[in-house]
Design an enzyme around this catalytic site. Structure first.
Site, mmCIF file in Angstrom:
data_model
loop_
_atom_site.group_PDB
_atom_site.id
_atom_site.type_symbol
_atom_site.label_atom_id
_atom_site.label_comp_id
_atom_site.label_asym_id
_atom_site.label_seq_id
_atom_site.Cartn_x
_atom_site.Cartn_y
_atom_site.Cartn_z
ATOM 1 N N HIS A 134 -14.448 -6.068 25.507
ATOM 2 C CA HIS A 134 -14.987 -5.635 24.218
ATOM 3 C C HIS A 134 -14.202 -4.411 23.758
ATOM 4 O O HIS A 134 -13.794 -3.585 24.580
ATOM 5 C CB HIS A 134 -16.467 -5.275 24.337
ATOM 6 C CG HIS A 134 -17.305 -6.367 24.903
ATOM 7 N ND1 HIS A 134 -17.672 -7.472 24.172
ATOM 8 C CD2 HIS A 134 -17.841 -6.540 26.137
ATOM 9 C CE1 HIS A 134 -18.404 -8.266 24.928
ATOM 10 N NE2 HIS A 134 -18.511 -7.731 26.126
ATOM 11 N N ARG B 74 -6.416 0.669 44.737
ATOM 12 C CA ARG B 74 -4.978 0.869 44.863
ATOM 13 C C ARG B 74 -4.520 0.329 46.208
ATOM 14 O O ARG B 74 -5.293 0.270 47.163
ATOM 15 C CB ARG B 74 -4.609 2.340 44.702
ATOM 16 C CG ARG B 74 -5.173 3.225 45.750
ATOM 17 C CD ARG B 74 -4.766 4.701 45.547
ATOM 18 N NE ARG B 74 -5.382 5.542 46.566
ATOM 19 C CZ ARG B 74 -4.937 5.671 47.803
ATOM 20 N NH1 ARG B 74 -3.871 5.008 48.207
ATOM 21 N NH2 ARG B 74 -5.560 6.460 48.662
#
Length: 191
Positions: A114, A186
């Site tokens: 969105h 990560r």
């Protein structure tokens, strides 16, 4: 002119309350309800329901109840993949999970996006409030283990032979043969 289904799959802005999309959504809800309340020892019935719900289900796939998705028709699951309880796959675009995958409890995979700015996200259609939505696919390779309570965001590709630590929020692609975890997720090391 493209239908809202075509726009959705192309990653373009679409109306989530389009009648065609709502029909697919309601069909999926009925199949999900049947699956989640079916006898877990009736493997034939559960397999049949998954084949009706999902785009592609290879042999040996096991999905624990309860399981949730938006449409089902945009989900592909490779052979011998195990999806644990309370996983949520919001398949407004393609979600492809390779073979020999492990998704721990409460894994969430999102494809819907969105706009950040409220004035771009919300609009009026007569007296009805609507929300602009677009999508990006999520691709997960073979032999991937995703730890519990992890969230995979739209547009992410996770390579083969990857382990994602519990509680991770995966915002970017993860290369093959990696251990990755955190918020944001990560790569910690090659494995």
């Amino acid at each position: 002119m493209k239908s809202n289904l075509q726009k959705m799959l192309a990653g373009e802005s679409y109306d989530t309350r389009d009648p065609e999309l709502l029909e697919i959504y309601h069909r999926a809800r009925a199949l999900i309800l049947a699956y989640n309340t079916s006898d877990t020892s009736d493997r034939d019935k559960r397999t049949e329901l998954l084949h009706q719900l999902l785009r592609k289900v290879d042999s040996g796939v096991w999905i624990e109840s309860p399981f949730f998705c938006d449409f089902g028709i945009n989900i592909e699951i490779g052979e011998n993949t195990f999806i644990n309880t309370n996983c949520m796959l919001l398949d407004d675009n393609l979600i492809r999970i390779g073979k020999n995958g492990l998704l721990a409890p409460y894994v969430q995979i999102y494809t819907a996006i969105h706009p950040l700015k409220a004035s771009d996200r919300i609009f009026q259609d007569g007296e009805t409030t609507r929300f602009r939505t677009s999508t990006k696919p999520v691709i997960i390779g073979d032999n991937v283990w995703i730890g519990g309570n992890s969230v995979i965001l739209p547009g992410v590709t996770i390579g083969n032979n990857v382990t994602i630590g519990a509680g991770s929020v995966v915002t970017k692609d993860i290369p093959d043969d990696s251990l990755a975890f955190g918020n944001p997720c990560r790569v910690v090391k090659s494995i």
